[in-house]
Every structure is written in structure tokens, then in C-alpha cells.
Design a protein around this motif. Structure first.
Motif: not given
Length: 334
Positions: A69-98
Motif C-alpha cells: 500500500g501507499p504508506f508502506a515506504g514512509i520513513t518518518v526518520r528521514k522526513s525533510q522540510a518542504t515549502a511552496g506558494l499556491y493560488g486557487t480559484a474556488t467556485w461556490k466553495d465546491l470546486i477549486g482550481l489550483r
């Protein structure tokens, strides 16, 4: 495709989805109002920053179990930092484009596998490979907020909204290996014989690829202007070279002298098979598993600013005074 055409497609999708679920659609209108007097536009534009951790699921390291399954290879011991920027346009709080851009790093060390004597882990532990690689990513995606299907206009909508997300991403990577002298670049060493005439099916791999992100998130409107998100996102990629390990069989080390410079050849012989640290090289053990592509995960917190939502008495924290702000930041309602 024009904005008007996109809106028509989204409206049709929304109506069909409601009919399939047997939910009565809300009255069509361009916006609705919070009970506090906050105007909710039909299209809500949000932009912000994200910060969290990134983790890889590759041939190197992993946990002691056979992949499940998708979680089997996760190794918290070697987790590294990540950062980013994002923007979304959400229609009637139902569907968002990102649209978003992220930077992070993943790494793994076979020598750090827990319970290395487990039958499914001993081979990887003795293999003793390691890597690190930066991840630079640009992604587009869609958010779906199912809560809005059951929202009534007669009361203020809850400020906590779970959502699903999916999309496509382009990313670049560059694997390195750790030695006593520090980190060294792995692609120029061609540790699996990439580009060697003796291995015509092993081509020099590209240092970029595509991936499809899928995940879940929780959006909390701390105020009319400030949004806080918690998000878990897995990217399944179309490459198996993020860790520079793909082929099951080992290269003939004598070929490094033929294709590389003397200094590169000496380094390649040291790094292509590092199992000598624990046992003599065992070429019968697979170096990697070519049938499984690499993946990487992120768990992030996002802080967003809503550009076109507002009211007559609210600033970024939803009130003109400290008392208004604290009232707005009370526990979320569902």
C-alpha cells in the motif's frame, strides 16, 4: 476555452453530481452571505504559502515490511522540510482550481532500516545504498469540497471544510550519494551502466518527470480573509530514478574504466555496490525493483489570503477590534 465556457461546464458537472446523489440544488445565485455580514463571491480567489515535511517512497530504505500500500515506504526518520506558494480559484466553495510551486527534498539510507534482520529487509540493509535528491515541483489540480452539497442557505456555513484533490505535476530531481568525503553527484557516474553499449536497454535517464498528485485536505476559514489548511498529498511519479536505483541486475564494474574518467571510475566502483561494508557483494540480490516507480509524500500547513472576500467591518482577522478577532477564531463549527 473561455471563462464563460468553463463556468458552464462546472455548472453542468455540479448539477449532474447533485442529481446522482439525490441532493436538491441550492437556488442559483452569484453569492451568498455569512450571518456576520461577510460577502461570499461566486468565485473566491486565494493565494498563500505552505510549509511542512516531505518523504520519499523509493527502492532505497523503506520500512522492514514487503511493500504493502501507499504508506508502506514512509520513513518518518528521514522526513525533510518542504515549502511552496499556491493560488486557487474556488467556485461556490465546491470546486477549486489550483496552481502551486513547491520545493523540498527526499533521502534514504539502507543502513537506517529498522529491524534489519526481518526477511524482507535484510537484503536492503546489507545492500547499504543511500541517496538524497531535491524536488522542484510545479502542479495544477482540482479540489472538491463535498460539504457544500449539503449546505443550507438558511444558516452560516461551517468554517471547516474537508476536501479531496487530484491533478498533474512536473518536477525535477538530482540524486546524490553520501561518502566519507561528503555528497557526490550520481547521474554522471552511471552506476547501472546507463548509456553503455554492453547494456543497450539502459538509457541515460532524464532528471525531470511527471507525477499525478492525489490527497486530502482540511480548509479552515479563520476569518473572512485568512484561511488555514492542513493537507496530505501523495505524488505517484513516472520515473524510477529519483534515488538512482532502477535495474535489478548489477553492472560489470570493469566497464567504468571504459566509459568514465579515472577519478569517476574509481568513485563509481566504490558506490555502485556498497554491500561490501557488511557482506561480500552478492550479485544474486536485486539492486532495485524496476516494476515499481518512485513516489513522494508531503504533509503541509498552508496559510492563505482571500483576495475578494470581504465585509464592511472586517480586516484580515475578521473584526475591527481584538475582541472581534478572538470571537472569529473560536473552535470551528460543522
Amino acid at each position: 476555452m473561455s471563462i464563460r465556457s468553463v463556468r458552464i461546464l462546472l455548472i453542468h458537472f455540479y448539477t449532474i453530481l447533485l442529481l446522482l446523489m439525490g441532493v436538491r440544488p441550492c437556488v442559483a445565485q452569484g453569492h451568498f452571505y455569512y450571518s456576520s455580514g461577510i460577502q461570499e463571491p461566486e468565485w473566491l480567489f486565494e493565494g498563500g504559502i505552505s510549509w511542512g515535511t516531505m518523504n520519499g517512497v523509493t527502492d532505497i530504505m523503506g520500512n522492514p515490511r514487503i511493500y504493502q500500500g501507499p504508506f508502506a515506504g514512509i520513513t518518518v526518520r528521514k522526513s525533510q522540510a518542504t515549502a511552496g506558494l499556491y493560488g486557487t480559484a474556488t467556485w461556490k466553495d465546491l470546486i477549486g482550481l489550483r496552481l502551486e510551486a513547491n520545493y523540498g527534498r527526499i533521502e534514504g539510507f539502507d543502513s537506517l532500516i529498522k529491524n534489519p534482520t526481518a526477511p524482507s529487509a535484510i537484503g536492503r540493509y546489507d545492500r547499504n545504498l543511500n541517496f538524497r535528491s531535491p524536488i522542484r515541483e510545479i502542479a495544477i489540480g482540482v479540489e472538491f469540497h463535498p460539504r457544500e452539497l449539503f449546505f443550507s442557505l438558511e444558516r452560516e456555513p461551517p468554517r471547516l471544510s474537508p476536501y479531496l484533490l487530484a491533478g498533474f505535476a512536473w518536477f525535477s530531481f538530482y540524486p546524490q550519494g553520501y561518502t566519507a568525503a561528503g555528497w557526490v553527484d550520481l547521474p554522471p557516474l552511471r552506476l547501472e551502466g546507463e548509456g553503455f553499449a554492453e547494456y543497450p536497454d539502459r538509457h541515460v535517464y532524464k532528471l525531470y518527470s511527471w507525477a499525478y498528485p492525489m490527497g486530502i485536505g482540511f480548509r479552515y476559514d479563520a476569518s473572512p480573509k485568512l484561511t488555514i489548511r492542513l493537507e496530505f498529498n501523495k505524488r505517484t511519479t513516472f520515473t524510477d530514478y529519483i534515488d538512482d536505483a532502477h535495474e535489478a541486475s548489477w553492472v560489470n564494474p570493469a566497464l567504468f574504466d571504459k566509459y568514465l574518467s579515472p577519478s569517476q571510475a574509481a568513485l563509481a566502483k566504490q558506490l555502485y555496490n556498497r554491500s561490501v561494508k557488511f557482506n561480500p557483494p552478492r550479485d544474486t540480490r536485486p539492486r532495485a525493483h524496476p516494476s515499481e516507480n518512485d513516489a513522494y509524500w508531503s504533509a503541509v500547513i498552508k496559510f492563505g489570503f482571500n483576495f475578494n472576500r470581504g465585509s464592511s467591518n472586517s480586516g484580515i482577522f475578521g473584526g475591527a477590534t481584538r475582541k472581534d478577532m478572538m470571537k472569529r477564531l473560536k473552535c470551528p463549527n460543522f
